[in-house]
Scaffold this motif. Structure first.
Motif, PDB file in Angstrom:
ATOM      1  N   UNK A   1      -2.023  38.597  33.663  1.00 33.97           N
ATOM      2  CA  UNK A   1      -2.991  37.565  34.047  1.00 33.97           C
ATOM      3  C   UNK A   1      -3.588  36.818  32.859  1.00 33.97           C
ATOM      4  N   UNK A   2      -3.446  37.367  31.663  1.00 31.91           N
ATOM      5  CA  UNK A   2      -4.066  36.732  30.493  1.00 31.91           C
ATOM      6  C   UNK A   2      -3.585  35.291  30.258  1.00 31.91           C
ATOM      7  N   UNK A   3      -2.275  35.040  30.226  1.00 25.29           N
ATOM      8  CA  UNK A   3      -1.862  33.640  30.022  1.00 25.29           C
ATOM      9  C   UNK A   3      -2.359  32.704  31.131  1.00 25.29           C
ATOM     10  N   UNK A   4      -2.477  33.229  32.343  1.00 30.48           N
ATOM     11  CA  UNK A   4      -2.964  32.395  33.440  1.00 30.48           C
ATOM     12  C   UNK A   4      -4.455  32.112  33.261  1.00 30.48           C
ATOM     13  N   UNK A   5      -5.207  33.143  32.836  1.00 26.86           N
ATOM     14  CA  UNK A   5      -6.633  32.988  32.586  1.00 26.86           C
ATOM     15  C   UNK A   5      -6.861  31.978  31.452  1.00 26.86           C
ATOM     16  N   UNK A   6      -6.102  32.146  30.375  1.00 33.21           N
ATOM     17  CA  UNK A   6      -6.239  31.247  29.221  1.00 33.21           C
ATOM     18  C   UNK A   6      -5.960  29.813  29.631  1.00 33.21           C
ATOM     19  N   UNK A   7      -4.867  29.593  30.374  1.00 33.95           N
ATOM     20  CA  UNK A   7      -4.499  28.238  30.799  1.00 33.95           C
ATOM     21  C   UNK A   7      -5.587  27.617  31.658  1.00 33.95           C
ATOM     22  N   UNK A   8      -6.039  28.361  32.674  1.00 30.34           N
ATOM     23  CA  UNK A   8      -7.017  27.817  33.613  1.00 30.34           C
ATOM     24  C   UNK A   8      -8.365  27.535  32.962  1.00 30.34           C
ATOM     25  N   UNK A   9      -8.804  28.439  32.071  1.00 31.87           N
ATOM     26  CA  UNK A   9     -10.087  28.214  31.396  1.00 31.87           C
ATOM     27  C   UNK A   9      -9.995  27.072  30.399  1.00 31.87           C
ATOM     28  N   UNK A  10      -8.844  26.979  29.722  1.00 32.31           N
ATOM     29  CA  UNK A  10      -8.680  25.952  28.700  1.00 32.31           C
ATOM     30  C   UNK A  10      -8.591  24.554  29.317  1.00 32.31           C
ATOM     31  N   UNK A  11      -7.821  24.432  30.402  1.00 32.09           N
ATOM     32  CA  UNK A  11      -7.562  23.118  30.979  1.00 32.09           C
ATOM     33  C   UNK A  11      -8.416  22.824  32.217  1.00 32.09           C
ATOM     34  N   UNK A  12      -9.015  23.878  32.788  1.00 37.36           N
ATOM     35  CA  UNK A  12      -9.757  23.754  34.051  1.00 37.36           C
ATOM     36  C   UNK A  12      -8.822  23.251  35.174  1.00 37.36           C
ATOM     37  N   UNK A  13      -7.527  23.415  34.979  1.00 28.59           N
ATOM     38  CA  UNK A  13      -6.546  23.001  35.983  1.00 28.59           C
ATOM     39  C   UNK A  13      -6.161  24.175  36.876  1.00 28.59           C
ATOM     40  N   UNK A  14      -6.632  24.127  38.105  1.00 28.63           N
ATOM     41  CA  UNK A  14      -6.270  25.174  39.059  1.00 28.63           C
ATOM     42  C   UNK A  14      -5.615  24.566  40.298  1.00 28.63           C
ATOM     43  N   UNK A  15      -5.093  23.350  40.135  1.00 30.33           N
ATOM     44  CA  UNK A  15      -4.545  22.611  41.279  1.00 30.33           C
ATOM     45  C   UNK A  15      -3.493  23.385  42.058  1.00 30.33           C
ATOM     46  N   UNK A  16      -2.525  23.962  41.355  1.00 32.31           N
ATOM     47  CA  UNK A  16      -1.434  24.673  42.035  1.00 32.31           C
ATOM     48  C   UNK A  16      -1.822  26.096  42.423  1.00 32.31           C
ATOM     49  N   UNK A  17      -2.996  26.556  41.971  1.00 30.47           N
ATOM     50  CA  UNK A  17      -3.434  27.925  42.244  1.00 30.47           C
ATOM     51  C   UNK A  17      -3.941  28.020  43.683  1.00 30.47           C
ATOM     52  N   UNK A  18      -3.517  29.062  44.387  1.00 27.61           N
ATOM     53  CA  UNK A  18      -3.936  29.258  45.775  1.00 27.61           C
ATOM     54  C   UNK A  18      -5.214  30.079  45.844  1.00 27.61           C
ATOM     55  N   UNK A  19      -6.282  29.471  46.410  1.00 35.99           N
ATOM     56  CA  UNK A  19      -7.553  30.194  46.556  1.00 35.99           C
ATOM     57  C   UNK A  19      -7.387  31.355  47.530  1.00 35.99           C
TER      58      UNK A  19
END
Lengths: 92, 92
Positions: free
Chosen positions: B21-39
């Motif tokens: 999950x670390x690379x996903x956490x880093x990406x999302x926090x860095x870019x604030x891009x969660x568009x493709x992420x399913x809530x």
């Protein structure tokens, strides 16, 4: 809590963490949008899930086996979609 | 495989599925891009991880406890980012 209760809890947890991937699979397959998805995450995750599967078999923890077998198929399909995405943004 | 080997396998699997999950956490926090992420995925997943944590404690499966404790924190942060994303595209 007795053994049966603990096993039941394991199966409920397994259902939640396994079925959790369904909305993500549906979204990615429907839209082919994996932009925010981290390839690094799914590569590592799928490999770990496979090892959990082996662990579960060796430790005879059947909720672990069941959960990780189905999770491997679901998460694996997301990994495949991301890997083969026709997009330059494969970095995350 | 003896008990020690099985436990070691569990810890390796735990490291992979947790650190994934670390690379996903880093990406999302860095870019604030969660568009493709399913809530839906992360809501169900975090709840399931919490139940796995309880299961691991009751069944005294310590790799399960360790993995799910850290995973809960990491996946939980992604869930939080998605939940609070200032974007109309919160559907997946």
């Amino acid at each position: 809590m007795n053994d049966w209760g603990i096993q039941a809890l394991g199966y409920v947890a397994a259902c939640l963490t396994t079925l959790a991937f369904i909305p993500q699979v549906v979204y990615c397959w429907r839209t082919r949008d994996t932009t925010s998805i981290s390839l690094g995450m799914y590569t590592s995750f799928c490999l770990g899930v496979f090892l959990w599967l082996v662990y579960g078999v060796l430790a005879e923890q059947w909720p672990v086996v069941a959960a990780n077998l189905v999770t491997f198929v679901l998460a694996g399909s997301i990994w495949w979609l991301k890997l083969t995405a026709k997009s330059p943004r494969n970095r995350p």
